[in-house]
Design an enzyme around this catalytic site. Sequence first.
Site, PDB file in Angstrom:
ATOM      1  N   HIS A 158      53.852  13.183  23.331  1.00  0.00           N
ATOM      2  CA  HIS A 158      54.379  11.940  23.914  1.00  0.00           C
ATOM      3  C   HIS A 158      54.552  12.048  25.429  1.00  0.00           C
ATOM      4  O   HIS A 158      55.400  11.381  26.005  1.00  0.00           O
ATOM      5  CB  HIS A 158      55.725  11.546  23.290  1.00  0.00           C
ATOM      6  CG  HIS A 158      55.752  11.630  21.798  1.00  0.00           C
ATOM      7  ND1 HIS A 158      55.458  10.568  20.974  1.00  0.00           N
ATOM      8  CD2 HIS A 158      55.998  12.679  20.969  1.00  0.00           C
ATOM      9  CE1 HIS A 158      55.543  10.950  19.715  1.00  0.00           C
ATOM     10  NE2 HIS A 158      55.866  12.221  19.677  1.00  0.00           N
ATOM     11  N   SER A 279      41.261   9.705  51.990  1.00  0.00           N
ATOM     12  CA  SER A 279      41.456   8.272  52.084  1.00  0.00           C
ATOM     13  C   SER A 279      41.021   7.836  53.479  1.00  0.00           C
ATOM     14  O   SER A 279      41.128   8.594  54.438  1.00  0.00           O
ATOM     15  CB  SER A 279      42.937   7.956  51.873  1.00  0.00           C
ATOM     16  OG  SER A 279      43.285   6.763  52.541  1.00  0.00           O
ATOM     17  N   LYS A 285      45.938  12.288  52.164  1.00  0.00           N
ATOM     18  CA  LYS A 285      45.506  12.225  50.766  1.00  0.00           C
ATOM     19  C   LYS A 285      44.297  13.069  50.425  1.00  0.00           C
ATOM     20  O   LYS A 285      43.406  13.287  51.220  1.00  0.00           O
ATOM     21  CB  LYS A 285      45.228  10.773  50.382  1.00  0.00           C
ATOM     22  CG  LYS A 285      46.519   9.990  50.338  1.00  0.00           C
ATOM     23  CD  LYS A 285      46.415   8.764  49.506  1.00  0.00           C
ATOM     24  CE  LYS A 285      46.075   9.066  48.084  1.00  0.00           C
ATOM     25  NZ  LYS A 285      45.950   7.844  47.314  1.00  0.00           N
ATOM     26  N   GLU A 292      38.369  10.782  37.980  1.00  0.00           N
ATOM     27  CA  GLU A 292      38.583   9.332  37.885  1.00  0.00           C
ATOM     28  C   GLU A 292      37.282   8.617  37.545  1.00  0.00           C
ATOM     29  O   GLU A 292      37.249   7.706  36.718  1.00  0.00           O
ATOM     30  CB  GLU A 292      39.144   8.789  39.204  1.00  0.00           C
ATOM     31  CG  GLU A 292      40.608   9.137  39.393  1.00  0.00           C
ATOM     32  CD  GLU A 292      41.129   8.688  40.755  1.00  0.00           C
ATOM     33  OE1 GLU A 292      42.215   8.130  40.802  1.00  0.00           O
ATOM     34  OE2 GLU A 292      40.442   8.890  41.772  1.00  0.00           O
TER      35      GLU A 292
END
Length: 463
Positions: A158, A279, A285, A292
């Site tokens: 979970h 980025s 970043k 992804e």
Amino acid sequence: MTQSKTWSDRFETALHPAIARFNASIGFDIELIEYDIQGSIAHGKMLAQTGIISTEDGQQLVTGLEQILIEYQEGRFTPGVDAEDVHFAVERRLTELVGDVGKKLHTARSRNDQVGTDVRLYLRSQIETIRQQLREWQNVLLQQAEQNVETLIPGYTHLQRAQPLSLAHHLLAYFHMAQRDWERLGEVYERTNISPLGCGALAGTTFPIDRHYTAAELQFSKIYANSLDGVSDRDFAVEFLCAASLILVHLSRLSEELILWTSQEFNFITLKDSCSTGSSIMPQKKNPDIPELVRGKTGRVFGHLQGMLVLMKGLPLAYNKDLQEDKEAIFDGVKTVQGCLEAMTILMREGLEFRNERLNQAVAEDFSNATDVADYLASKGVPFREAYNLVGKVVKTSLAAGKLLKDLTLEEWKELHPAFEEDIYQAISPQQVVSARNSYGGTGFEQVRHAIKAAKEQLSGEA
Ligand code: ARG
């Protein structure tokens, strides 16, 4: 360009240009050219072998076809939309090259059994590549696992901290998924590797063809026993897209974990510069683009699977032009799964670093050893459910006091239950918690070492 007439003299005019474009598949089925030529060579040889055409004619067909492949490979053969599809394009070029003999190639054949043959030859070869890629992927997972048997990582259910794990155990879970993928694709291969050549348009042919000969030439392991089934079956494409979807489910689940693990909140891995991007505005970043994209591309292949099922569900026997739509789904499915496997293999091999210190520390900062306290009492004769309730209470009071289980004094333990001894501290240390789960298939180090050995044997074909 003026559209020339493709069809028999039944037709008086050429197709409307927009309809020709709509109807054409050459824009994508050119991908099949190598296999179309292979299939045609086998067919041409068979025609000569069975005496349906002369040996000389057969030889001319084969020479011409080989010539077209060279022209294509050298970029000198680039058929346009007027050719409709790769099959017509090749046949037309053949006739330009060898003259009227070229017109004999299509004796005892239809584009229906021809395209079925081409797609199967194509997919068969791509499946082999994907299976090799899966082996590489398994190897990389195994190498990472070997280096991380005693690296600990929180295990979750979970997405809540559950019990600590050996990182190797976590990685090996993906090894086993890939093993099933490899096996599944082996089965799909078997059902792809069946020759429809000689089924004709739908009913077979009046010529004394030899279907076993062409199947042997093309190294198909079987031939379709029913001509209608042979030209209209695309089960293998559905099965392939299903197997491809599952490969991507597995890669996507790992991608999701890797994305979480790179976040500052988890901070379990660092991405190398070679496998991450920045980025355009936020200079701090470093983004996990590879996982992804893998996660994102997964949906395309599910879509192709769904599309393929819907494509088939209402089709009456035998061939229907709808089937032309199978190709882009198959081609894109193949390319997507190959691209994702390649990228993930590179990422896992050289694109990330596990932050071992942080991982080992993470598992020491939670209550994921609570089950072990209950197990400790149970092994001393306290009924498990009773022990479980007692530990629940300890967790509650510890949380309130801002303590972890390891911070309780022996007196406190003994107050809770007289069965606690000094060895409770050892029993709840993360290393011990993991190591003690030595049941078959568990995360205990001994089990994991055993699993690595078995996995290696599997890859080297010993098991
Ligand atoms: N381009 C067609 C396809 O991809 C080839 C078969 C055409 N057959 C026919 N009967 N129109 O399916």
